[in-house]
Design a protein around this motif. Structure first.
Motif, PDB file in Angstrom:
ATOM      1  N   THR A   1       0.836  -1.210   0.000  1.00 38.13           N
ATOM      2  CA  THR A   1       0.000   0.000   0.000  1.00 38.13           C
ATOM      3  C   THR A   1       0.866   1.254   0.000  1.00 38.13           C
ATOM      4  O   THR A   1       0.588   2.239  -0.713  1.00 38.13           O
TER       5      THR A   1
ATOM      6  N   ASP B   1       1.538   6.991   0.380  1.00 34.78           N
ATOM      7  CA  ASP B   1       1.133   7.505   1.697  1.00 34.78           C
ATOM      8  C   ASP B   1       2.268   7.333   2.708  1.00 34.78           C
ATOM      9  O   ASP B   1       3.143   6.485   2.546  1.00 34.78           O
TER      10      ASP B   1
ATOM     11  N   ARG C   1       0.086   5.670   7.825  1.00 35.44           N
ATOM     12  CA  ARG C   1      -1.218   5.705   7.168  1.00 35.44           C
ATOM     13  C   ARG C   1      -1.394   4.497   6.251  1.00 35.44           C
ATOM     14  O   ARG C   1      -2.481   3.902   6.195  1.00 35.44           O
TER      15      ARG C   1
ATOM     16  N   TYR D   1      -2.206   1.533   8.424  1.00 33.23           N
ATOM     17  CA  TYR D   1      -3.581   1.607   8.913  1.00 33.23           C
ATOM     18  C   TYR D   1      -4.567   1.189   7.831  1.00 33.23           C
ATOM     19  O   TYR D   1      -5.499   0.392   8.081  1.00 33.23           O
ATOM     20  N   ARG D   2      -4.398   1.672   6.584  1.00 33.98           N
ATOM     21  CA  ARG D   2      -5.312   1.337   5.496  1.00 33.98           C
ATOM     22  C   ARG D   2      -5.227  -0.149   5.146  1.00 33.98           C
ATOM     23  O   ARG D   2      -6.236  -0.782   4.851  1.00 33.98           O
ATOM     24  N   SER D   3      -4.028  -0.715   5.233  1.00 36.62           N
ATOM     25  CA  SER D   3      -3.903  -2.137   4.902  1.00 36.62           C
ATOM     26  C   SER D   3      -4.586  -3.006   5.969  1.00 36.62           C
ATOM     27  O   SER D   3      -5.175  -4.047   5.640  1.00 36.62           O
TER      28      SER D   3
ATOM     29  N   ASP E   1      -8.210  -3.017   5.258  1.00 34.10           N
ATOM     30  CA  ASP E   1      -8.516  -3.829   4.074  1.00 34.10           C
ATOM     31  C   ASP E   1      -8.520  -5.323   4.418  1.00 34.10           C
ATOM     32  O   ASP E   1      -9.398  -6.073   3.980  1.00 34.10           O
TER      33      ASP E   1
ATOM     34  N   GLY F   1     -12.299  -1.368   5.443  1.00 37.92           N
ATOM     35  CA  GLY F   1     -11.901  -0.156   4.742  1.00 37.92           C
ATOM     36  C   GLY F   1     -12.929   0.278   3.692  1.00 37.92           C
ATOM     37  O   GLY F   1     -13.773  -0.512   3.244  1.00 37.92           O
TER      38      GLY F   1
ATOM     39  N   ARG G   1      -3.638   0.461  -6.379  1.00 38.23           N
ATOM     40  CA  ARG G   1      -4.270   0.499  -5.056  1.00 38.23           C
ATOM     41  C   ARG G   1      -5.485  -0.420  -4.998  1.00 38.23           C
ATOM     42  O   ARG G   1      -5.697  -1.138  -4.003  1.00 38.23           O
TER      43      ARG G   1
ATOM     44  N   GLN H   1      -6.041  -3.708  -2.589  1.00 41.96           N
ATOM     45  CA  GLN H   1      -7.189  -3.822  -1.681  1.00 41.96           C
ATOM     46  C   GLN H   1      -7.928  -5.147  -1.886  1.00 41.96           C
ATOM     47  O   GLN H   1      -8.336  -5.806  -0.924  1.00 41.96           O
TER      48      GLN H   1
END
Length: 609
Positions: free
Chosen positions: A285, A291, A295, A298-300, A303, A308, A318, A322
């Protein structure tokens, strides 16, 4: 069943003693009171044809003992009156059922408020409450100031016998009796060994012959002469406040959880795999989105766990990351949950039934978790001894205690091959065979001897004559091994008999196959003590004065053996020239015959109702 006296035994008379029960303890207690103390005893039992009824009936029909038998299915008011409770000076309730003993005690106190009660109860907390209840009832009903002479004593044969069984199984473990905040410890000393600590008296000299009887309470000259060639048992005093050897209440649960059980290998691998996957997708990610690292991580995580927001309007890279994260999460999370549930099940099983560790050694194998075995287990744990229990009944009384104490338990029939091996009998220091079956105990002992001919073995055997025979035979067959055969009834009966006779029995200590009693008695009215010096009052093989109660007679505590805070009312190491007065109370060690001679004809001097 109707109440029916058996003849030709004498009928009950005023001032006699009554024993209720039909097991080995009732038989032994009746014999002690009639033979050793010379009292007339009436035994109330359900049937002379069951349990130890035939042996008790034999005491009544032969042997020249003053024993009579009364049959009654239950100790009802009519049955107790037929046994002569209304005119008896003391009643011993030794049924195996606590409930039956409690009901009989309440009935007997109502029939004869002045009778001395000795009640056998396994539940110690309930016993304390019952003792207080019955003593308050006496104070309410007896209004002539003599209520203090009426006593209720609650004893447990399991508690009385457990110290002797534990001491026989553990080399060097002292046998103790509590008195006035001190522990009286009987410590064994090999022949000609230098004493590591000062002691008060020599209690016994070991027998010269294997299987023989020790010489109890020898005089100082005999003790000095036998010291070089014979082992001996000496008496020490230990402060409860200062001694590190005093048993302490250890925590019932361990200070930490068993991490290896709660997090087994498969669960650890699953968690490590999840963490590695999160790192991989966090890196991807960060690479495709640019990013900041936190961050991106956190997004991974969102997901992978499906929390997410969809990557609509974002780059193709991206969106691909995901989708892959979501698929990995769908595949991994069910596996993780399955491993967690399996681990929790394993943890619950391990906390309720712990198998013995593979490398365990120098432990005690305890066979049988009934009433006696449970009390012995408690004492072994308090002493810090490693224990492995063997019990064939998963619902046995002591299973809960073993789980609370974190003691490994092997569930199985000891007569089957492999059960004692599972308890690692080959690396143990001792075997305690305490089941209620003599044959099983003997079979376990013989098998253990085959595994280790020098293993320390302690057998619980109901019949004292049989126990003596087994002891002698095993000593001859395995001369290099220490073998002890113990009858619980013979270990407990002296303390019960002393309580029935109305004296405060602080405790009993076994020496080889003999028993020494520790009692607090009044000097008044005893020509063997009153008006004599401490040295003159000593009688070798019978009794020895150990300490003097210096409290004012009006302020003396009724129970010197209480667990309450020490009062230091006792003076030890008395000067041999001290003259015993009628107002004195002394603590003495005595053999059963010696205590019987001191108390013969004395049952407290209470009038009967």
């Amino acid at each position: 069943m109707s109440t029916l006296p058996h003849h030709p035994t004498p009928p009950p008379r005023a001032g006699h003693l009554v024993v209720c029960g039909d097991d080995a303890l009732a038989q032994r207690l009746s014999y002690e009171l009639a033979h050793v103390y010379g009292e007339h005893v009436t035994v109330l039992l359900p049937s002379v044809h069951r349990n130890h009824g035939p042996q008790i009936d034999d005491l009544a029909r032969g042997g020249g003992l003053s024993v009579s038998v009364v049959e009654a299915a239950e100790p009802t008011d009519d049955a107790l009156r037929s046994a002569g409770v209304s005119g008896a000076s003391a009643l011993a309730l030794v049924y195996r059922d606590d409930r039956a003993n409690i009901h009989a005690a309440l009935r007997a106190r109502r029939i004869n408020p002045r009778i001395r009660l000795v009640v056998r109860l396994y539940n110690r907390k309930l016993g304390r409450h019952l003792q207080e209840l019955l003593d308050r009832a006496v104070a309410a009903r007896v209004g002539d100031g003599s209520a203090g002479e009426v006593t209720t004593t609650v004893l447990s044969d399991a508690d009385t016998a457990a110290p002797a069984l534990v001491a026989a199984a553990i080399a060097g473990a002292g046998k103790v009796v509590q008195a006035d905040g001190l522990l009286l410890r009987a410590a064994e000393r090999p022949a000609d060994e230098r004493d590591p600590a000062p002691y008060l008296y020599t209690l016994a000299l070991a027998s010269d012959e294997p299987g023989g009887s020790p010489e109890l309470l020898p005089d100082d000259a005999a003790a000095a002469a036998g010291r070089a060639t014979r082992g001996r048992t000496v008496l020490e005093t230990i402060s409860l406040e200062e001694s590190p050897a005093t048993p302490v209440n250890r925590p019932r649960l361990p200070p930490g959880l068993p991490v290896a059980t709660l997090f087994p290998r498969r669960l650890r691998y699953a968690i490590l795999g999840l963490i590695a996957l999160l790192f991989v997708f966090a890196g991807l990610t960060w690479w495709v989105t640019g990013d900041p690292p936190l961050r991106a991580a956190y997004r991974s995580i969102l997901d992978v766990f499906g929390m997410g927001e969809p990557a609509l309007g974002e780059g193709t890279g991206r969106q691909i990351v995901q989708v892959l994260s979501g698929l990995a999460g769908l595949a991994l999370l069910p596996v993780l949950f399955a491993v967690v549930l399996e681990s929790l099940g394993t943890f619950r099983t391990a906390t309720t039934q712990r198998p013995p560790p593979r490398a365990i050694a120098d432990h005690v194998v305890l066979l049988g978790l009934g009433k006696i075995g449970t009390r012995v287990l408690d004492r072994l744990c308090d002493l810090g001894v490693r224990v492995v229990c063997v019990e064939r009944d998963p619902q046995a009384l002591g299973i809960t205690t073993a789980h609370a104490r974190r003691v490994p338990v092997v569930i199985g029939d000891v007569t089957r091959e492999g059960v004692l091996e599972a308890a690692h009998i080959g690396t143990s220091r001792a075997l305690l065979a305490l089941t209620s079956d003599d044959a099983i105990n003997l079979e376990a002992a013989l098998y253990a001897r085959e595994v280790d001919p020098e293993l320390r073995v302690v057998l619980r055997l109901f019949d004292d004559d049989f126990a003596r025979t087994v002891y002698g035979t095993l000593r001859e067959s395995y001369p290099n091994a220490l073998t002890r055969s113990r009858s619980v009834s013979s270990l407990s009966a002296p303390a019960f008999a002393g309580a029935v006779m109305g004296r405060q029995i602080l405790g009993a200590i076994s020496v080889e196959r003999e028993v020494l009693l520790f009692a607090a008695i009044e000097v008044a009215g005893r020509p063997e003590l009153q008006g004599r010096t401490v040295a003159e009052s000593f009688r070798a093989g019978m009794w020895r004065v150990l300490a003097l109660d210096v409290a004012d007679p009006a302020d003396r505590r009724a129970d010197l053996g209480t667990d309450a805070a020490p009062q230091r009312d006792l003076v030890w190491e008395l000067h041999p020239g001290y003259l015993l007065r009628s107002t004195d109370r002394v603590v003495l060690a005595a053999t059963r015959q010696g205590l019987a001679e001191l108390l013969r004809g004395d049952r407290g001097g209470m009038p009967t109702g």
